[in-house]
Design a protein around this motif. Structure first.
Motif, PDB file in Angstrom:
ATOM      1  N   ILE A   9       0.831  -1.198   0.000  1.00 24.91           N
ATOM      2  CA  ILE A   9       0.000   0.000   0.000  1.00 24.91           C
ATOM      3  C   ILE A   9       0.869   1.252   0.000  1.00 24.91           C
ATOM      4  CG2 ILE A   9      -1.653   1.337   1.359  1.00 24.91           C
ATOM      5  CD1 ILE A   9      -2.829  -1.425   2.240  1.00 24.91           C
ATOM      6  N   LEU A  10       1.880   1.286   0.847  1.00 27.15           N
ATOM      7  CA  LEU A  10       2.778   2.446   0.911  1.00 27.15           C
ATOM      8  C   LEU A  10       3.509   2.681  -0.413  1.00 27.15           C
ATOM      9  CD1 LEU A  10       4.354   2.168   4.454  1.00 27.15           C
ATOM     10  CD2 LEU A  10       2.987   4.053   3.572  1.00 27.15           C
ATOM     11  N   THR A  11       3.939   1.606  -1.033  1.00 26.58           N
ATOM     12  CA  THR A  11       4.624   1.718  -2.324  1.00 26.58           C
ATOM     13  C   THR A  11       3.710   2.362  -3.348  1.00 26.58           C
ATOM     14  OG1 THR A  11       6.077  -0.163  -1.900  1.00 26.58           O
ATOM     15  CG2 THR A  11       5.689   0.403  -4.207  1.00 26.58           C
ATOM     16  N   SER A  12       2.491   1.868  -3.443  1.00 28.16           N
ATOM     17  CA  SER A  12       1.525   2.402  -4.398  1.00 28.16           C
ATOM     18  C   SER A  12       1.215   3.871  -4.119  1.00 28.16           C
ATOM     19  CB  SER A  12       0.247   1.570  -4.338  1.00 28.16           C
ATOM     20  OG  SER A  12      -0.737   2.100  -5.173  1.00 28.16           O
ATOM     21  N   GLN A  13       0.988   4.212  -2.872  1.00 30.99           N
ATOM     22  CA  GLN A  13       0.675   5.591  -2.503  1.00 30.99           C
ATOM     23  C   GLN A  13       1.850   6.521  -2.767  1.00 30.99           C
ATOM     24  OE1 GLN A  13      -0.471   5.037   1.589  1.00 30.99           O
ATOM     25  NE2 GLN A  13      -2.632   4.796   1.078  1.00 30.99           N
ATOM     26  N   THR A  14       3.044   6.057  -2.482  1.00 28.31           N
ATOM     27  CA  THR A  14       4.236   6.883  -2.691  1.00 28.31           C
ATOM     28  C   THR A  14       4.467   7.114  -4.181  1.00 28.31           C
ATOM     29  OG1 THR A  14       5.187   6.008  -0.651  1.00 28.31           O
ATOM     30  CG2 THR A  14       6.694   7.136  -2.164  1.00 28.31           C
ATOM     31  N   ILE A  15       4.264   6.105  -4.986  1.00 26.03           N
ATOM     32  CA  ILE A  15       4.400   6.252  -6.441  1.00 26.03           C
ATOM     33  C   ILE A  15       3.391   7.273  -6.954  1.00 26.03           C
ATOM     34  CG2 ILE A  15       4.044   5.066  -8.654  1.00 26.03           C
ATOM     35  CD1 ILE A  15       5.349   2.579  -7.269  1.00 26.03           C
ATOM     36  N   GLU A  16       2.177   7.231  -6.431  1.00 31.08           N
ATOM     37  CA  GLU A  16       1.166   8.210  -6.824  1.00 31.08           C
ATOM     38  C   GLU A  16       1.592   9.627  -6.428  1.00 31.08           C
ATOM     39  OE1 GLU A  16      -2.830   7.200  -5.625  1.00 31.08           O
ATOM     40  OE2 GLU A  16      -2.546   5.129  -6.247  1.00 31.08           O
ATOM     41  N   LEU A  17       2.166   9.772  -5.247  1.00 32.14           N
ATOM     42  CA  LEU A  17       2.645  11.087  -4.812  1.00 32.14           C
ATOM     43  C   LEU A  17       3.765  11.601  -5.710  1.00 32.14           C
ATOM     44  CD1 LEU A  17       2.630  10.674  -0.932  1.00 32.14           C
ATOM     45  CD2 LEU A  17       1.161  12.178  -2.296  1.00 32.14           C
ATOM     46  N   LEU A  38      14.425   3.924  -1.746  1.00 31.97           N
ATOM     47  CA  LEU A  38      13.230   3.605  -0.966  1.00 31.97           C
ATOM     48  C   LEU A  38      12.868   2.122  -0.916  1.00 31.97           C
ATOM     49  CD1 LEU A  38      10.736   6.535  -1.575  1.00 31.97           C
ATOM     50  CD2 LEU A  38      11.881   5.892   0.533  1.00 31.97           C
ATOM     51  N   PRO A  39      12.907   1.402  -2.029  1.00 29.45           N
ATOM     52  CA  PRO A  39      12.538  -0.010  -1.931  1.00 29.45           C
ATOM     53  C   PRO A  39      13.410  -0.791  -0.946  1.00 29.45           C
ATOM     54  CG  PRO A  39      12.507   0.660  -4.214  1.00 29.45           C
ATOM     55  CD  PRO A  39      13.113   1.789  -3.432  1.00 29.45           C
ATOM     56  N   ASP A  40      14.706  -0.527  -0.954  1.00 29.48           N
ATOM     57  CA  ASP A  40      15.600  -1.220  -0.015  1.00 29.48           C
ATOM     58  C   ASP A  40      15.301  -0.820   1.422  1.00 29.48           C
ATOM     59  OD1 ASP A  40      16.897  -2.595  -2.044  1.00 29.48           O
ATOM     60  OD2 ASP A  40      18.460  -1.069  -2.261  1.00 29.48           O
ATOM     61  N   GLY A  48      11.487   0.342  10.167  1.00 33.49           N
ATOM     62  CA  GLY A  48      10.142   0.689  10.623  1.00 33.49           C
ATOM     63  C   GLY A  48       9.365   1.552   9.649  1.00 33.49           C
ATOM     64  N   LEU A  49       9.864   1.711   8.429  1.00 33.37           N
ATOM     65  CA  LEU A  49       9.185   2.564   7.458  1.00 33.37           C
ATOM     66  C   LEU A  49       7.806   2.047   7.065  1.00 33.37           C
ATOM     67  CD1 LEU A  49      12.044   3.734   5.084  1.00 33.37           C
ATOM     68  CD2 LEU A  49      10.886   5.016   6.881  1.00 33.37           C
ATOM     69  N   TYR A  50       7.570   0.772   7.237  1.00 32.86           N
ATOM     70  CA  TYR A  50       6.260   0.201   6.913  1.00 32.86           C
ATOM     71  C   TYR A  50       5.163   0.800   7.791  1.00 32.86           C
ATOM     72  CZ  TYR A  50       7.319  -2.541  11.037  1.00 32.86           C
ATOM     73  OH  TYR A  50       7.657  -2.914  12.323  1.00 32.86           O
ATOM     74  N   GLY A  51       5.537   1.428   8.893  1.00 38.26           N
ATOM     75  CA  GLY A  51       4.573   2.041   9.798  1.00 38.26           C
ATOM     76  C   GLY A  51       4.417   3.539   9.595  1.00 38.26           C
ATOM     77  N   GLU A  52       5.120   4.075   8.637  1.00 38.28           N
ATOM     78  CA  GLU A  52       5.061   5.510   8.355  1.00 38.28           C
ATOM     79  C   GLU A  52       4.043   5.785   7.249  1.00 38.28           C
ATOM     80  OE1 GLU A  52       6.495   7.722  10.143  1.00 38.28           O
ATOM     81  OE2 GLU A  52       7.903   6.482  11.259  1.00 38.28           O
ATOM     82  N   SER A  53       3.835   7.045   6.965  1.00 42.89           N
ATOM     83  CA  SER A  53       2.891   7.427   5.916  1.00 42.89           C
ATOM     84  C   SER A  53       3.598   7.515   4.568  1.00 42.89           C
ATOM     85  CB  SER A  53       2.264   8.777   6.234  1.00 42.89           C
ATOM     86  OG  SER A  53       3.215   9.814   6.089  1.00 42.89           O
ATOM     87  N   ALA A  54       2.796   7.515   3.512  1.00 43.29           N
ATOM     88  CA  ALA A  54       3.340   7.688   2.169  1.00 43.29           C
ATOM     89  C   ALA A  54       3.986   9.062   2.032  1.00 43.29           C
ATOM     90  CB  ALA A  54       2.248   7.503   1.127  1.00 43.29           C
ATOM     91  N   TRP A  55       3.427  10.072   2.717  1.00 41.48           N
ATOM     92  CA  TRP A  55       4.016  11.404   2.675  1.00 41.48           C
ATOM     93  C   TRP A  55       5.418  11.399   3.284  1.00 41.48           C
ATOM     94  CZ3 TRP A  55       2.961  15.280  -0.282  1.00 41.48           C
ATOM     95  CH2 TRP A  55       1.680  15.444  -0.780  1.00 41.48           C
ATOM     96  N   LEU A  57       7.482   8.798   3.323  1.00 42.22           N
ATOM     97  CA  LEU A  57       8.345   8.142   2.335  1.00 42.22           C
ATOM     98  C   LEU A  57       8.660   9.097   1.184  1.00 42.22           C
ATOM     99  CD1 LEU A  57       6.817   4.557   2.129  1.00 42.22           C
ATOM    100  CD2 LEU A  57       8.891   5.275   3.302  1.00 42.22           C
ATOM    101  N   PHE A  58       7.651   9.860   0.771  1.00 41.61           N
ATOM    102  CA  PHE A  58       7.862  10.834  -0.299  1.00 41.61           C
ATOM    103  C   PHE A  58       8.889  11.878   0.118  1.00 41.61           C
ATOM    104  CE2 PHE A  58       6.702  14.850  -2.423  1.00 41.61           C
ATOM    105  CZ  PHE A  58       6.986  14.480  -3.725  1.00 41.61           C
ATOM    106  N   SER A  59       8.866  12.293   1.379  1.00 42.29           N
ATOM    107  CA  SER A  59       9.851  13.276   1.853  1.00 42.29           C
ATOM    108  C   SER A  59      11.263  12.688   1.800  1.00 42.29           C
ATOM    109  CB  SER A  59       9.521  13.775   3.255  1.00 42.29           C
ATOM    110  OG  SER A  59       9.766  12.794   4.227  1.00 42.29           O
TER     111      SER A  59
END
Length: 72
Positions: A9-17, A38-40, A48-55, A57-59
């Motif tokens: 979900i985070l990957t998809s949302q980050t790609i959209e951002l 980011l993928p690595d 713990g990035l799986y618990g963060e928001s897509a925003w 990850l985008f930052s």
């Protein structure tokens, strides 16, 4: 590999951002995402990035892009 659903979900949302903020197509955004660090980072459960928001990850993505532009 844990937290697969959250990472997907985070990957998809980050790609959209990336696509929205850089005004590019989703395919180019996907390529940019997978060519970044980011993928690595996301695959490493210890970050713990799986618990963060897509925003968040985008930052991280933007910081990485700025460093690449600056030549660092």
């Amino acid at each position: 590999m844990e937290h697969v659903l959250a990472k997907t979900i985070l990957t998809s949302q980050t790609i959209e951002l990336i696509a929205q903020n850089y005004r590019i197509g989703i395919e180019e955004a996907r390529e940019r995402f997978y060519n970044s660090k980011l993928p690595d980072l996301l695959d490493d459960d210890e970050t713990g990035l799986y618990g963060e928001s897509a925003w968040y990850l985008f930052s991280i993505y933007e910081e990485q892009m700025e460093k690449n532009i600056d030549g660092n």
